[in-house]
Design a protein around this motif. Structure first.
Motif, PDB file in Angstrom:
ATOM      1  N   ARG A  10      -1.712   1.256   5.640  1.00  9.65           N
ATOM      2  CA  ARG A  10      -1.601   2.633   6.101  1.00  9.65           C
ATOM      3  C   ARG A  10      -2.477   2.797   7.353  1.00  9.65           C
ATOM      4  O   ARG A  10      -1.999   2.556   8.442  1.00  9.65           O
ATOM      5  N   CYS A  60      -1.240   2.369  10.895  1.00  9.94           N
ATOM      6  CA  CYS A  60       0.188   2.679  10.855  1.00  9.94           C
ATOM      7  C   CYS A  60       0.422   4.182  10.759  1.00  9.94           C
ATOM      8  O   CYS A  60       1.435   4.704  11.226  1.00  9.94           O
ATOM      9  N   VAL A  61      -0.507   4.882  10.151  1.00  9.72           N
ATOM     10  CA  VAL A  61      -0.428   6.342  10.046  1.00  9.72           C
ATOM     11  C   VAL A  61      -0.997   7.002  11.294  1.00  9.72           C
ATOM     12  O   VAL A  61      -0.436   7.959  11.823  1.00  9.72           O
ATOM     13  N   TRP A  82      -3.787   6.187  -2.396  1.00  9.56           N
ATOM     14  CA  TRP A  82      -2.428   6.617  -2.039  1.00  9.56           C
ATOM     15  C   TRP A  82      -1.412   5.813  -2.836  1.00  9.56           C
ATOM     16  O   TRP A  82      -0.421   6.364  -3.335  1.00  9.56           O
ATOM     17  N   CYS A  83      -1.635   4.533  -2.949  1.00 13.42           N
ATOM     18  CA  CYS A  83      -0.706   3.668  -3.684  1.00 13.42           C
ATOM     19  C   CYS A  83      -0.595   4.106  -5.141  1.00 13.42           C
ATOM     20  O   CYS A  83       0.506   4.104  -5.724  1.00 13.42           O
ATOM     21  N   ASP A 125      -5.557   1.749   1.447  1.00  7.44           N
ATOM     22  CA  ASP A 125      -5.535   3.111   0.895  1.00  7.44           C
ATOM     23  C   ASP A 125      -4.998   3.023  -0.532  1.00  7.44           C
ATOM     24  O   ASP A 125      -3.892   3.476  -0.837  1.00  7.44           O
ATOM     25  N   SER A 165      -4.200  -2.826  -0.632  1.00  4.61           N
ATOM     26  CA  SER A 165      -4.005  -1.784   0.374  1.00  4.61           C
ATOM     27  C   SER A 165      -5.336  -1.318   0.940  1.00  4.61           C
ATOM     28  O   SER A 165      -6.388  -1.438   0.292  1.00  4.61           O
ATOM     29  N   LEU A 222       5.519   2.100   9.975  1.00  7.26           N
ATOM     30  CA  LEU A 222       5.027   2.225   8.609  1.00  7.26           C
ATOM     31  C   LEU A 222       6.115   1.720   7.669  1.00  7.26           C
ATOM     32  O   LEU A 222       7.236   2.228   7.686  1.00  7.26           O
TER      33      LEU A 222
END
Length: 301
Positions: A172, A175-176, A215-216, A212, A210, A184
């Protein structure tokens, strides 16, 4: 290294851990092919604070040049204009002096680079195994961690080795934050990749890595038999070593994930990678090794 050491090949290291591995691997291959030693310029990490220099945690053999020597080399380049940027066809090098300055012009495979036999300073990303695959076994030894894994990693490695383990990488971060450069990976991509793994493997178990992980945990309801890797230690080297023990891989457009999959020695590994490595009409035909499965954002080949 001492000042004025005339090490012929110098590789500039910069960016994150995965990119540092690509840069080192090119230097290693050039050194083996030319018979010349090589050294590392890590001076970029004085000002680049997003990532740190990581290769001192590995079993590498190349020494580092001092920041002072690195500055002298670059200043000499700018003063005397002894460098020639590689053009698209990689046709010529300007090498009127004992050291030339080679800069990657675009991120695709340039076979002429492997013919370098003269002293040079090299800068770029060099994201293709075509530069160094013939030295795979040697590089795997060079890239082995110097330290032993901690208790957390050891317990997971034991489990990973006894299951039909599949590492899933979710990137992320940038990519975010900079979507104009990094695509993404979509949920459709991950679902399509998981379906392929289910079709090819018996009872796969998915290990999710990850930047993040929270989030996953909120977005992987579609997946059963999964383990979220809560990386208790902020150690890129040990985390990559942990991931590389998996047998199969669903990677993101991440050099970290790429290297974890590449380092795996499982003889029947399946690797699924995104077709779109970066955003926009900038294909990277040489980044994904032959034999890896590529899926588009819709999860289709």
């Amino acid at each position: 290294m001492k000042k004025n050491d005339n090490t012929p090949i110098v590789i500039r290291l910069h960016a994150g851990f995965g990119n540092q591995l690509f840069q080192y691997a090119l230097g290693y291959a050039l050194s083996k092919r030319s018979g010349l030693p090589f050294a590392l310029d890590i001076s970029s990490f004085e000002t680049y604070t997003l990532r740190g220099y990581e290769l001192d945690k590995l079993s590498i053999s190349a020494p580092k040049i001092s920041n002072e020597d690195a500055t002298d080399i670059r200043n000499n380049f700018y003063r005397s204009r002894i460098a020639k940027y590689l053009n698209r066809n990689m046709q010529k090098f300007l090498n009127p002096f004992s050291r030339s300055y080679v800069v990657e012009s675009e991120q695709s495979f340039h076979p002429q680079v492997l013919e370098i036999k003269h002293p040079c300073y090299i800068e770029g990303y060099w994201q293709s195994e075509k530069y160094f695959y013939e030295y795979r076994n040697e590089l795997l030894a060079q890239f082995a961690p110097r330290s032993e894994p901690g208790e957390y990693q050891r317990s997971l490695i034991s489990e990973i080795r006894t299951t039909e383990s599949v590492a899933i990488f979710v990137r992320r971060g940038d990519c975010v934050s900079i979507p104009e450069y990094f695509d993404l990976c979509t949920e459709k991509y991950r679902i399509g990749a998981v379906e392929i793994m289910h079709n090819l493997l018996q009872k796969p178990r998915f290990y999710i890595f990850s930047d993040d992980i929270e989030w996953c945990k909120q977005n992987f309801d579609f997946l059963e038999n999964k383990v979220f890797i809560d990386q208790e230690l902020d150690d890129a080297v040990q985390n990559m070593e942990l991931a590389s023990n998996c047998k199969h891989f669903i990677i993101a457009n991440s050099t970290f994930a790429w290297w974890a999959a590449w380092k795996s020695t499982h003889p029947s590994k399946v690797v699924i990678a995104p077709k779109n490595w970066i955003s926009g009409p900038r294909p990277r035909p040489d980044t994904i090794p032959a034999g890896w499965i590529q899926l588009d954002p819709n999860g289709e080949r």
